[in-house]
Design an enzyme around this catalytic site. Sequence first.
Site, short mmCIF file in Angstrom:
data_model
loop_
_atom_site.label_atom_id
_atom_site.label_comp_id
_atom_site.label_asym_id
_atom_site.label_seq_id
_atom_site.Cartn_x
_atom_site.Cartn_y
_atom_site.Cartn_z
CB CYS A 95 -5.26 9.04 88.93
SG CYS A 95 -3.57 8.58 89.28
CG HIS A 112 -7.23 7.82 92.25
ND1 HIS A 112 -6.99 6.55 91.79
CD2 HIS A 112 -6.01 8.43 92.32
CE1 HIS A 112 -5.69 6.40 91.59
NE2 HIS A 112 -5.08 7.52 91.91
CG ASN A 147 -2.36 4.92 92.54
OD1 ASN A 147 -3.21 4.64 91.68
ND2 ASN A 147 -1.79 6.10 92.62
O1 UT7 Z 1 -2.33 8.55 91.92
C1 UT7 Z 1 -1.39 9.40 91.39
C2 UT7 Z 1 -1.25 10.61 92.17
N1 UT7 Z 1 -0.27 10.43 93.20
C3 UT7 Z 1 -0.55 10.74 94.44
O2 UT7 Z 1 -1.65 11.12 94.77
C4 UT7 Z 1 0.58 10.66 95.44
C5 UT7 Z 1 0.49 11.74 96.46
N2 UT7 Z 1 1.59 11.72 97.37
C6 UT7 Z 1 1.76 10.77 98.32
O3 UT7 Z 1 0.96 9.85 98.43
C7 UT7 Z 1 2.91 10.92 99.27
O4 UT7 Z 1 3.59 12.12 99.00
C8 UT7 Z 1 3.93 9.73 99.22
C9 UT7 Z 1 3.31 8.48 99.81
C10 UT7 Z 1 4.38 9.46 97.80
C11 UT7 Z 1 5.16 10.09 100.07
O5 UT7 Z 1 4.76 10.37 101.40
P1 UT7 Z 1 5.23 11.70 102.11
O6 UT7 Z 1 4.65 11.66 103.46
O7 UT7 Z 1 4.84 12.87 101.25
O8 UT7 Z 1 6.78 11.51 102.19
P2 UT7 Z 1 7.95 12.40 101.55
O9 UT7 Z 1 8.01 12.22 100.08
O10 UT7 Z 1 7.86 13.80 102.10
O11 UT7 Z 1 9.23 11.70 102.18
C12 UT7 Z 1 9.44 11.67 103.60
C13 UT7 Z 1 10.65 10.78 103.89
C14 UT7 Z 1 11.86 11.12 103.02
O12 UT7 Z 1 13.01 10.95 103.81
P3 UT7 Z 1 13.73 12.21 104.52
O13 UT7 Z 1 14.12 13.12 103.38
O14 UT7 Z 1 12.70 12.81 105.41
O15 UT7 Z 1 14.88 11.58 105.23
C15 UT7 Z 1 11.83 10.05 101.96
O16 UT7 Z 1 13.12 9.78 101.42
O17 UT7 Z 1 10.34 9.42 103.61
C16 UT7 Z 1 11.33 8.86 102.73
N3 UT7 Z 1 10.69 7.85 101.89
C17 UT7 Z 1 10.57 6.56 102.25
N4 UT7 Z 1 10.99 5.90 103.34
C18 UT7 Z 1 10.72 4.58 103.41
C19 UT7 Z 1 10.08 8.02 100.69
N5 UT7 Z 1 9.57 6.86 100.26
C20 UT7 Z 1 9.86 5.93 101.21
C21 UT7 Z 1 9.61 4.57 101.35
N6 UT7 Z 1 10.04 3.93 102.45
N7 UT7 Z 1 8.92 3.87 100.41
#
Ligand code: UT7
Length: 337
Positions: A115, A262, A292
Amino acid sequence: MKQSIIKGTGMYVPPNVITNHDLSKFMDTSDEWIKQRTGIEQRHWIDQKGATGSADLGFKAAEIALEKAGWTPEDLDFIIFATLSPDIMFPGSGCLLQAKLGLNSTPALDIRQQCTGFLYGIATADAYIKAGMADKVLLVGGEVHSSGLDKSTRGRDVTVIFGDGAAAVCIEGLETDEKVGLLASSLHADGNLADALMTELPASRLPKRCPKGLPTDDLRYYPVMDGPAIFKKAVRMLPRVINESLEKAQLTLEDIDLIIPHQANMRINQALGQFLKVDDNKIFHNIQKYGNTTAASIPIALHEAIEQERVGKPGEIVLFAGLGAGLTWGSAIYKFL
Ligand code: UT7
């Protein structure tokens, strides 16, 4: 002293648009979840028939940037290609792009900084120009993510965020006493956190690289990410590295006309704005359209910001910042001529 001046920009995304609704047809996700958690509404993916790589997208972006700069490929004396998704394991996409441009001896360098590839790339271009080693540099960020994503529910946290695309910037050395061009840059990495976001296979440290008999849906072929950890790190490190470049350039946020972060997550960039206490309209967002695109994300945003006349007039100042796999993070400040 020579200063590094942007002479032209270009971008290219494949025509195939994948909406959040499209994704929900093959994995358990929803438009609502993706929009709420990331701000993404759609992304562009190559068709999955094969034969399109990052250098192909980069080539199309480069053609536009070269035309805007009024250059031909023969004018280039250095090519930098930033990507985490090289067309093949080696040689690098920079060499492949060089051949597509019809060249056969111009030096071509690949940068593997994910990134922050554009930030490392512009700093490298500037260093080559200031050292007198190059005068007309083509910097390209290009990614094809879609051919390497786990498109089952298992990979949904990663797969929904990534899009394919490329952007190119022509950078020229200009002898001037004016304070213009790349005013400052700050780069960092912490390899201790490499496994927070990585794709493991193919791996030279493993016998046969892709061990025989390994199912092609082995998790190690796909990017894995500790999303929440990276999110927290980004919110903490981006303001710091922005202040680092501001100090180097002896500027304050008041002097900045537009911040181009980014595009990893709309919420990261909104949190950044709140932390820095800058109005959201001073921060460029286009993650809604492209997701992204990693090394292409900042230069795509720069190209669009210039096209939309959000920035680019003489004297205007843009600040770039990003954090991603490596981990790597950085910032840069550029003043238009
Ligand atoms: O550019 C490279 C660098 N990368 C980044 O900057 C990414 C930084 N991180 C993020 O953008 C976020 O952490 C994500 C968008 C990847 C995830 O969002 P989050 O709010 O941190 O969600 P989480 O990983 O804590 O997951 C929350 C819930 C989980 O379910 P439970 O355990 O609460 O039941 C996940 O399984 O959301 C679930 N989940 C989804 N649900 C529907 C994870 N991905 C998805 C999805 N659709 N695509």
